[in-house]
Motif scaffolding. Structure first.
Motif, mmCIF file in Angstrom:
data_model
loop_
_atom_site.group_PDB
_atom_site.id
_atom_site.type_symbol
_atom_site.label_atom_id
_atom_site.label_comp_id
_atom_site.label_asym_id
_atom_site.label_seq_id
_atom_site.Cartn_x
_atom_site.Cartn_y
_atom_site.Cartn_z
ATOM 1 N N ASN A 5 0.810 -1.371 -0.054
ATOM 2 C CA ASN A 5 0.056 -0.017 0.037
ATOM 3 C C ASN A 5 0.910 1.268 -0.026
ATOM 4 N N PRO A 6 1.644 1.291 -0.778
ATOM 5 C CA PRO A 6 2.310 2.593 -1.027
ATOM 6 C C PRO A 6 1.511 3.818 -1.446
ATOM 7 N N ASN A 7 1.779 5.031 -0.714
ATOM 8 C CA ASN A 7 0.950 6.151 -1.428
ATOM 9 C C ASN A 7 1.158 6.448 -2.857
ATOM 10 N N PRO A 8 0.627 7.014 -3.727
ATOM 11 C CA PRO A 8 1.083 7.271 -5.074
ATOM 12 C C PRO A 8 1.601 8.773 -4.965
ATOM 13 N N ILE A 9 2.599 8.979 -5.493
ATOM 14 C CA ILE A 9 3.312 10.173 -5.392
ATOM 15 C C ILE A 9 2.666 11.398 -6.065
ATOM 16 N N GLN A 10 2.398 12.533 -5.371
ATOM 17 C CA GLN A 10 1.769 13.516 -6.154
ATOM 18 C C GLN A 10 3.006 14.483 -6.772
ATOM 19 N N CYS B 198 9.748 6.662 2.751
ATOM 20 C CA CYS B 198 9.453 7.705 1.809
ATOM 21 C C CYS B 198 8.070 7.618 1.098
ATOM 22 N N ALA B 199 7.616 6.111 1.059
ATOM 23 C CA ALA B 199 5.935 6.022 0.264
ATOM 24 C C ALA B 199 5.205 6.608 1.130
ATOM 25 N N ARG B 200 5.292 6.373 2.516
ATOM 26 C CA ARG B 200 4.420 6.851 3.402
ATOM 27 C C ARG B 200 4.386 8.575 3.467
ATOM 28 N N LEU B 201 5.444 9.057 3.434
ATOM 29 C CA LEU B 201 5.548 10.576 3.147
ATOM 30 C C LEU B 201 5.384 11.170 1.710
ATOM 31 N N GLY B 202 5.235 10.348 0.667
ATOM 32 C CA GLY B 202 5.085 10.651 -0.719
ATOM 33 C C GLY B 202 6.319 11.518 -1.142
ATOM 34 N N ASN B 228 9.325 -0.788 -4.538
ATOM 35 C CA ASN B 228 8.307 0.298 -4.743
ATOM 36 C C ASN B 228 8.545 0.984 -6.191
ATOM 37 N N PRO B 229 8.302 0.514 -7.356
ATOM 38 C CA PRO B 229 8.792 0.955 -8.477
ATOM 39 C C PRO B 229 7.777 2.363 -8.817
ATOM 40 N N ASP B 230 6.637 2.567 -8.275
ATOM 41 C CA ASP B 230 6.101 3.919 -8.309
ATOM 42 C C ASP B 230 6.500 5.050 -7.473
ATOM 43 N N GLY B 231 7.655 4.739 -6.628
ATOM 44 C CA GLY B 231 7.993 5.891 -5.837
ATOM 45 C C GLY B 231 9.383 5.913 -5.775
ATOM 46 N N VAL B 251 18.366 6.218 -16.419
ATOM 47 C CA VAL B 251 17.562 6.245 -15.156
ATOM 48 C C VAL B 251 16.116 5.647 -15.425
ATOM 49 N N VAL B 252 15.500 5.358 -14.498
ATOM 50 C CA VAL B 252 14.321 4.428 -14.570
ATOM 51 C C VAL B 252 13.381 5.194 -13.538
ATOM 52 N N ALA B 253 12.331 5.538 -13.955
ATOM 53 C CA ALA B 253 11.422 6.343 -13.156
ATOM 54 C C ALA B 253 10.101 6.243 -13.677
ATOM 55 N N PRO B 254 9.024 6.413 -12.602
ATOM 56 C CA PRO B 254 7.595 6.301 -13.013
ATOM 57 C C PRO B 254 7.348 7.231 -14.270
ATOM 58 N N LEU B 255 6.374 6.750 -14.989
ATOM 59 C CA LEU B 255 6.006 7.171 -16.261
ATOM 60 C C LEU B 255 5.929 8.851 -16.387
ATOM 61 N N PRO B 256 5.150 9.485 -15.465
ATOM 62 C CA PRO B 256 4.939 10.908 -15.314
ATOM 63 C C PRO B 256 6.215 11.596 -15.291
#
Lengths: 397, 397
Positions: A5-10, B198-202, B228-231, B251-256
């Motif tokens: 359950n990671p928070n999605p990053i804004q 980091c995920a908890r803090l976004g 956590n590939p999204d963070g 560099v590997v990063a979330p799509l946005p």
């Protein structure tokens, strides 16, 4: 191993990142790479001119003789023998360039980025031609300047229009030889007047010169760099005279500036590939460009003439265009009521592509303009594509 | 051709350019490149590990089979087959990486610059380890952040110390494997805690990983990217496992984020050399790294052990140091009253060099620290240099 359950990053992007836009050209190129399309849209040099065997032999030689050095980290300012070669290449009788003034870069696009980084604050005034090279507008935009569009006519930039715009300006960016996008060149008198005006105003003058060697008549125009080495920043590239895919160019600047550019480059990517610089030095050091460049000129001059002839035959009255004496581009001006962006949609449906002119304007775009490149299309396809374009334009007259 | 009496330009640099500084290391390297000096200062990999013949064969093959494509402009995001290879290389059973997440860059230093450009505004909070990698501090500094130094101990970064510093922060930069400069690695428990925090803090977490493959025991630690590939933003490089002078990383990063980085790269240098990417793909595609990396590990592990043994023998009580299990660096802490910068002057006079630790701190430097690299110095010279250093330190106790 995944956490739960990671928070999605804004994502919070920097202000400069929020205005990053893809080059319109690169977007159009994606559409037009299908083989059935006759594309005048590209800004790519013709691969027929790439000296593949010569490059291959140079890679073999450098890796055989100096492999460990070629594959190791190198100095930020560049490979010393290549900087010396560039300094010699650019020196004229009255104006000597020294290697200390030269920074090797990863293609001249990088020089644009570094110049923007070092010279432009948010809101800084930056003077550009009308229209101007899209890659420069894109590189400088990141640093959020206030662009001022300097008037141009058939002979290029109009120096007398600079002074009213120059107060507090950080730089004037010019592309004096066979400009991208217009194919126009600045006359010798204009060059002198431009250099004098900028010197009088204390305004740094950027001379971007990727196409200067591609003069169809063979005699390149004098560099503005030679007229005032303390006030002109010169950008050169191996992309159009050798090959672009290796990403190698250079910037020549007065010492206080070139040292700042070097520091900015160190933070940006440490240095440009050692191997690439050693190989290009190996290729050019004994005068190879003197025999190679005429073969590029001949190819491009021929295809340019084919396109100009076809345009004269196929384009209706009311359409005008430039007659370049070098380089890679022709600039077309349609009647005011025709929008080149809409024309492009129809053209692509008819399997022809070009680049609409609007993105080349820093401020007010002239939407009835477009850029044609003739260098990668064989003569028969040039005639076919121009005939199609001519028909589409006539339909809108 | 020169114009007469030009005004000298009063250069007005951007605010960001005014704080550009040369890396202390690169300045020290200039002094220490004389062959009589035993230099532990370098951050260069050992050229003995460069697979020169393999690279030469790949250049020959790529230029023979696909020369025109290799020498032409290419897409900004990179050479598709190499991006696919990287995606496969980084994918784990529970966590698949796709090529769309990958941007090829001109060495991972460029990834640092692009991340700074896209994520940092003036005054943005940026969290870094204490000490941190100098090249990252340098790259981010250009964008004028407010650095916050996160506490570290012998097991690396302390995750519980993040939250009080994280309010509004744009990113946390970490180098979890055999860190430059300390040689320390983050334990598996710490990795998990760090990713969760980091995920908890976004808070976007950067995982810079140039040395991860150089684990002397052979078993690399799990990547935080996989947790956590999204963070997590992951940075990789071919510099330490193949060769650095070609300047190739990713560099590997979330799509946005990766799309923004791609736009920033397009403005910065269009794309990384096509030929370089095709050659590296040719070299690595059939598993070459699996046989090559162990030879690097063995060399470095042996020289690291030689240095650790020599330090145990020669350094006086009161001096402590890290015991890396991979990578290229040992970090030394002297008694508080010894200033490593002054020690360096004496060391250079005695023909030994190292890098003082102070420049690696974003905020309060600990001046009694220094970094030693063992990878380019043969065992006998390591012993000699450490004996000299030990004597100089004893003189100050």
């Amino acid at each position: 191993m995944k956490i739960e359950n990671p928070n999605p990053i804004q994502w919070q992007f920097s202000e400069r990142a929020q205005q990053l836009q893809s080059s319109a050209i690169r977007e159009i190129l994606k559409i037009t790479q299908r083989p059935e399309i006759i594309s005048f849209a590209g800004g790519l040099p013709s691969p027929a001119t790439f000296p593949v065997e010569r490059m291959k032999a140079a890679y073999d030689k450098v890796l055989s003789e100096n492999g460990k050095q070629a594959l190791q980290y190198g100095p930020t300012d560049g490979y010393a023998p290549l900087r010396e070669w560039v300094a010699n290449y650019l020196s004229t009788e009255g104006s000597k360039i020294v290697p200390e003034q030269i920074l090797m870069v990863s293609g001249s696009q990088q020089a644009l980025d570094l110049l923007g980084k070092v010279l432009i604050d948010e809101g800084s005034r930056v003077l550009v031609e009308t229209p101007s090279y899209l890659g420069a507008l894109q590189a400088f935009s990141v640093y959020r300047p206030e662009f001022q569009s300097v008037e141009t006519d058939d002979h290029g930039l109009v120096p007398s229009s600079i002074e009213p715009l120059a107060k507090g300006a950080r730089l004037l960016y010019s592309l004096p030889n066979f400009q991208n996008p217009t194919g126009r060149s600045l006359s010798i008198e204009r060059r002198r007047e431009l250099v004098e005006t900028c010197a009088r105003l204390g305004l740094p003058l950027i001379e971007d010169d990727p196409y200067g060697a591609l003069s169809y008549k063979g005699e390149p125009m004098p560099r503005m760099l030679s007229m005032n080495p303390d006030g002109v920043i010169y950008m050169g590239s191996f992309s159009k005279v050798l090959t672009p895919g290796i990403r190698l160019g250079y910037v020549v600047a007065p010492l206080p500036l070139v040292r700042r550019l070097e520091l900015a480059k160190q933070a940006a990517d440490l240095h440009t590939a050692t191997l690439t610089q050693m190989v290009v030095h190996e290729v050019v050091k004994d005068g190879f460009l003197n025999e190679h460049i005429p073969t590029i000129r001949n190819l491009y001059a021929n295809q340019c003439q084919v396109m100009l002839d076809a345009m004269a035959e196929q384009f209706p009255e009311g359409v005008t265009w430039t007659r370049p004496e070098g380089g890679m581009f022709i600039w077309v001006t349609l009647p005011k009521h025709i929008d080149a962006m809409k024309l492009l949609d129809q053209a692509i449906a008819a399997r022809v592509a070009f680049v609409p002119g609007a993105p080349f304007y820093a401020n007010k775009p002239e939407t009835n303009t477009l850029r044609l490149s003739f260098v990668t299309v064989p003569p028969e396809r040039i005639r076919e594509g121009i005939a199609t374009l001519g028909k589409l334009i006539k339909d809108q007259m």
